[in-house]
Design an enzyme around this catalytic site. Structure first.
Site, PDB file in Angstrom:
ATOM      1  CB  SER A  61      -0.953   0.019   1.205  1.00  0.00           C
ATOM      2  OG  SER A  61      -0.244   0.237   2.406  1.00  0.00           O
ATOM      3  CE  LYS A  75      -2.967   2.241   4.634  1.00  0.00           C
ATOM      4  NZ  LYS A  75      -2.847   1.405   3.408  1.00  0.00           N
TER       5      LYS A  75
END
Length: 208
Positions: free
Chosen positions: A63, A104
């Protein structure tokens, strides 16, 4: 009248030996105790650093590609956000709703409005620069398609005490755009990713 050399006072070899023997000598027992104390102190410091200041984190998944890859090991600063609030562009680790820790990038801050349209991200109506994925976007455009192939995110205001975070791998990241993740509450943030320390050829600071 000068004294004869034989009359001069001398320090006997016996006295010298007594002086030397009077110096404290460390026994094996005392040295062992010193080592034990040193190891205990080192252990306590490791515990403090590990649980209160910094923590290792292993990247699991794609990700955050192209900037972070599966298997890379990071050092996470756990106290920086006790001193100040997170900033846009910082890479954070947080507890996700499904019980895993996610890595993230901070995109929008509390009170800001955020909107994602294709590869463009708008904060309070203004498009922001994204240098961390610039090359990926350019490469996708050369291939004739957008880098971010997921659905757009409608303009939404970030609640107080929360963040909007996205993975750098925009087409393959479960992040704040997904209802299952949503905005990230400050209390769920583990800390800021500071250093890649493994593999050795990737050792580098993440933030400068």
């Amino acid at each position: 009248m000068e004294q004869n050399e034989q009359d001069q006072p001398r320090v006997s070899s016996v006295a010298t030996a007594e002086a030397v023997s009077a110096k404290p000598v460390k026994t094996a027992k005392s040295e062992t105790w010193e080592w034990i104390k040193a190891l205990v102190i080192a252990g306590v410091l490791v515990i403090i650093i590990r649980w209160f200041l910094f923590s290792p984190f292993i990247v699991d998944g794609d990700s955050m590609r192209p900037n972070f890859s599966t298997g890379e090991r990071l050092i996470v600063n756990k106290i920086v956000y006790d001193i100040r609030a997170p900033k846009r562009g910082e890479v954070i680790v947080f507890h996700a709703p499904e019980g895993k820790d996610y890595i993230k990038r901070v995109i929008a801050l509390p009170g800001e409005t955020v909107k994602v349209t294709g590869d463009k991200v708008f904060i309070n109506g203004q498009e922001i620069d994204q240098p961390f994925i610039k090359e990926a976007i350019e490469q996708a455009n050369k291939e004739g398609h957008a880098y971010n192939t997921l659905s757009d995110f409608p303009e939404t205001k970030v609640p107080d005490g929360e963040l909007f975070a996205m993975g750098d791998n925009r087409p393959n990241s479960k992040d704040s755009r997904a209802k299952s993740v949503g905005f990230v509450p400050f209390e769920k943030i583990v800390g800021r990713a500071e250093v890649i320390f493994w593999p050795l050829n990737k050792i580098s600071f993440i933030h400068f």
